[in-house]
Design a protein around this motif. Structure first.
Motif, PDB file in Angstrom:
ATOM      1  N   SER A   1     -11.691  -6.810  20.669  1.00 55.97           N
ATOM      2  CA  SER A   1     -13.071  -7.233  20.611  1.00 55.97           C
ATOM      3  C   SER A   1     -13.133  -8.763  20.585  1.00 55.97           C
ATOM      4  N   LEU A   2     -14.323  -9.260  20.909  1.00 58.75           N
ATOM      5  CA  LEU A   2     -14.601 -10.682  20.756  1.00 58.75           C
ATOM      6  C   LEU A   2     -14.564 -11.081  19.283  1.00 58.75           C
ATOM      7  N   THR A   3     -14.846 -10.134  18.409  1.00 58.55           N
ATOM      8  CA  THR A   3     -14.795 -10.396  16.969  1.00 58.55           C
ATOM      9  C   THR A   3     -13.415 -10.898  16.552  1.00 58.55           C
TER      10      THR A   3
ATOM     11  N   GLU B   1     -12.798 -14.395  17.763  1.00 60.15           N
ATOM     12  CA  GLU B   1     -13.506 -15.338  16.889  1.00 60.15           C
ATOM     13  C   GLU B   1     -12.668 -15.595  15.631  1.00 60.15           C
TER      14      GLU B   1
ATOM     15  N   LEU C   1     -18.768  -7.167  20.097  1.00 65.80           N
ATOM     16  CA  LEU C   1     -18.907  -8.203  19.075  1.00 65.80           C
ATOM     17  C   LEU C   1     -19.625  -7.617  17.872  1.00 65.80           C
TER      18      LEU C   1
END
Length: 199
Positions: free
Chosen positions: A85-87, A90, A124
């Protein structure tokens, strides 16, 4: 919840590339926990082992990590791509991944899927309002679909909200759908429209 037929149809047409353990190798995970990590044939392995003497991951290591993910995405150009994931990307900025590399990856993905004529979903885990207030992410992707659950009494209503980061829906009312997965597949029913104050 998927029934047996839906589950079989999904798994028969899905390929999973698991980069999770390579991701863990880039983080300062304590050795006992790192040694207890998962292993399996479907988990992507790095071409070279990371230097155990290095106290911090290098930009080059994270850059190679994103390059390898990009190669797998490119191999799947004719299919629907889901990045989970983009999470985690990040979070990786706290451990050495430059934020500009993360953003460049997303910009490259955006342009590539346009060229392929396909779709890529990037997951996200963040409230919609927080995404919209993020000046770097806001406007980067073509559109947005938000999923969340509302509990009312003994029932849970799964809701889908359709919006756009850079389009007209930023200033107009969004459409909210009550969604469910049944024998006929995914179904969404328009229930109401909401204004910016409820985003």
């Amino acid at each position: 919840m998927l029934d047996g037929y839906q589950f079989e149809a999904l798994t028969a047409n899905m390929t999973v590339a698991d980069f999770s353990q390579r991701y863990m190798e880039l983080l300062p995970v304590p050795n006992p926990l790192f040694d207890a990590r998962r292993s399996g044939d479907d988990i992507e392995q790095p071409e070279t082992e990371p230097d155990p003497a290095a106290s911090e991951p290098s930009d080059e290591t994270f850059e190679k990590f994103l390059e390898d993910i990009s190669e797998r995405v490119t191999d799947a150009a004719e299919t629907l791509v889901v990045i989970d994931s983009l999470t985690d990307l990040e979070r990786a900025t706290e451990f050495g991944l430059p934020r500009n590399h993360e953003l460049a990856f997303l910009m490259g993905l955006r342009e590539a899927v346009v060229n392929w004529g396909s779709v890529a979903f990037v997951k996200l885990d963040r409230p919609a309002s927080a995404v919209r207030s993020d000046e770097l992410i806001h406007g980067l992707l073509h559109g947005s679909v938000y999923f969340y659950s509302n509990d009312k009494g003994f029932e849970t209503y799964r809701t889908m909200r359709v919006g756009s980061f850079g389009g007209a829906l930023d200033t107009e009312r969004q459409t909210v759908f009550e969604s469910r997965i049944g024998p006929a597949g995914f179904r969404a029913k328009a229930t109401k429209k909401i204004g910016p104050s409820n985003w």
